[in-house]
Scaffold this active site. Structure first.
Site, PDB file in Angstrom:
ATOM      1  N   ASP A   1       0.823  -1.208   0.000  1.00 23.60           N
ATOM      2  CA  ASP A   1       0.000   0.000   0.000  1.00 23.60           C
ATOM      3  C   ASP A   1       0.857   1.259   0.000  1.00 23.60           C
ATOM      4  O   ASP A   1       0.615   2.204  -0.752  1.00 23.60           O
ATOM      5  CB  ASP A   1      -0.925   0.014   1.226  1.00 23.60           C
ATOM      6  CG  ASP A   1      -1.872  -1.166   1.238  1.00 23.60           C
ATOM      7  OD1 ASP A   1      -1.933  -1.885   0.227  1.00 23.60           O
ATOM      8  OD2 ASP A   1      -2.541  -1.374   2.260  1.00 23.60           O
TER       9      ASP A   1
ATOM     10  N   ASN B   1     -12.194  -3.268   9.001  1.00 25.51           N
ATOM     11  CA  ASN B   1     -11.001  -2.562   9.465  1.00 25.51           C
ATOM     12  C   ASN B   1     -10.011  -3.609   9.942  1.00 25.51           C
ATOM     13  O   ASN B   1     -10.206  -4.234  10.982  1.00 25.51           O
ATOM     14  CB  ASN B   1     -11.364  -1.590  10.596  1.00 25.51           C
ATOM     15  CG  ASN B   1     -10.182  -0.732  11.011  1.00 25.51           C
ATOM     16  OD1 ASN B   1      -9.047  -1.200  11.034  1.00 25.51           O
ATOM     17  ND2 ASN B   1     -10.451   0.514  11.328  1.00 25.51           N
TER      18      ASN B   1
END
Length: 438
Positions: free
Chosen positions: A166, A209
């Site tokens: 990421d 999450n």
């Protein structure tokens, strides 16, 4: 809004994109290459350095409350993955890299249009943004690769044992191209995607999450344990091995051969801690304290065979995807789509990181014209990515919206409904300031 919050105007802005992983799920932390692209959705931070040590954070979204602390006393609570903690991760990473004890304060207003907990990396975009904000305020210089590595490491302060995909794509992305991201050392190679297809993101509206549950860290640990058992089986120094890629590298064999070794060395039935200890010749206490992470010490079963099979096969699919893009055969879109479909099946069946809503959405996308469709991001919710022939895009969007989002029971909140075509976006934007990325 900045003026109403802080009574002043910002001095500069930093923008970081979200990302979609086209193929290569849950393998970056195992040492393997991945193939993401930046998306046009992003996180934007407006910043004003101040002469005190006060750090004040505000968010344009009223769901995320304001936060303030001393810039010299950064405390990150791993038990609560609140939005401001991701900013603190980026700040702390830069602070520790330069060994600084005194940081100047700042006022920051955060805005963004990446759907949260959707697998499009909103949290990492915020970490990366915060890292560059801090670097800029300090007037220091780092390369993009150095910043990506620092931000990947610092995001683990929140408790997630992730890889570096990421953060790497956030800093290394280029408009118009996907990237093959390789690790140790970190490097990025352009991958030209087929011109006759577009990539469509569809949000399942199930939020996940990864820092709030142990699903993600359990998979990381299962891969670590699988690597150690495979290394032991092949008479390698298993206690030094952490990643599945290391086993392949030390044996000097192909990914296909590693799949055969996995078949020989590991059994499909789940392992319990006692059996793992017998295989490695260690005590339960050694397993808990020297190998397992704090939030996986009480796990009772580990599916090592399935996780290793996914990782080695997925790593092979990434390389096949890149090869097809380079060779560009006539049936390129079909071949790439098949790899994406295989990836989803492996994520669903071997890695068990899908969910019923994602599986339903993938099926709908394929039904209405996607050549390939798969979950993207950590899974257990979030988004799918589909490769759709460009001439089918309007009908595809209309049909998927009707089939998945316009449910008769009205169970999906309109603000979470998210279906859009995207193209490879640019990297984190650098503000005009004393900080220059090399």
């Amino acid at each position: 809004m900045f003026n109403s919050k802080f009574g002043s105007i910002p001095k500069f802005y930093v923008r970081a994109p979200g990302r979609v992983n086209i193929i290569g799920e849950h393998i970056d932390y195992c040492g393997y290459s991945v193939l993401p692209m930046a998306v046009e959705q992003d996180v934007l931070i407006a910043v004003e350095p101040v002469k005190t040590y006060a750090l004040q954070l505000a968010n344009t979204n009223p769901l995320y409350p304001d936060f303030s602390t001393s810039a010299n006393n950064i405390q990150i609570d791993k038990t609560k993955p609140l939005w401001h903690n991701y900013f603190l991760c980026g700040l702390k990473g830069i602070q520790e890299h330069f060994g600084l004890s005194n940081l100047t304060g700042m006022n920051c207003l955060v805005d963004g249009n990446i759907p949260p907990s959707s697998g499009l990396s909103s949290s990492s975009a915020l970490v990366c943004c915060a890292g560059l904000v801090t670097l800029t305020v300090l007037g220091r210089n780092l390369s993009k690769v150095e910043l990506a590595e620092i931000c990947a490491k610092s995001e683990r302060y929140i408790g997630t044992e992730g890889g570096g995909m990421d953060q790497s794509i956030s800093f290394l992305a280029e408009e118009g191209t996907a990237k093959l991201i390789e690790f140790s050392p970190l490097r990025a190679t352009d991958v030209k995607l087929p011109s006759g297809a577009v990539f469509v993101i569809a949000n399942s509206c199930v939020e996940m999450n990864k820092a709030a549950t142990s699903h993600f860290n359990i998979r990381v640990m299962e891969c670590r344990l699988a690597a150690k058992l495979l290394a032991k089986y092949k008479s390698l120094q298993w206690d030094k091995v952490l990643r599945l890629e290391e086993v392949q590298a030390k044996l000097g064999i192909s990914l296909e051969e590693m799949l055969l070794v996995t078949e020989d060395a590991l059994h499909p039935e789940p392992y319990n801690p006692e059996e793992i200890c017998r295989c490695l010749g260690i005590s339960l206490e050694e397993l808990r304290t020297q190998i397992l992470s704090p939030n996986t010490q009480d796990v009772l079963i580990f599916k090592l065979y399935q996780r290793a099979k996914h990782v080695y096969s997925e790593a092979a699919r990434v390389l096949q995807f890149k090869k097809i893009c380079e060779e560009a055969p006539e049936n390129m879109v079909q071949l790439l789509g098949e790899l994406m479909n295989q990836s989803h099946m492996s994520c669903r069946d071997m890695y068990e990181c899908s969910c019923p809503e994602l599986d339903q959405l993938v099926d709908i996308c394929r039904k209405f014209g996607a050549q390939g469709s798969r979950l993207t991001g950590a899974g257990w919710g979030g988004c799918t990515v589909s490769m759709v022939p460009a001439d089918k895009l309007p009908s595809f969007l209309a049909n998927v919206h009707k089939a998945y989002y316009q449910r008769s029971d009205g169970s999906l909140a309109p603000e979470k409904q998210s279906l859009f075509a995207t193209k490879p976006g640019g990297a984190l934007e650098i503000p005009a300031s004393s900080c220059i990325l090399r």
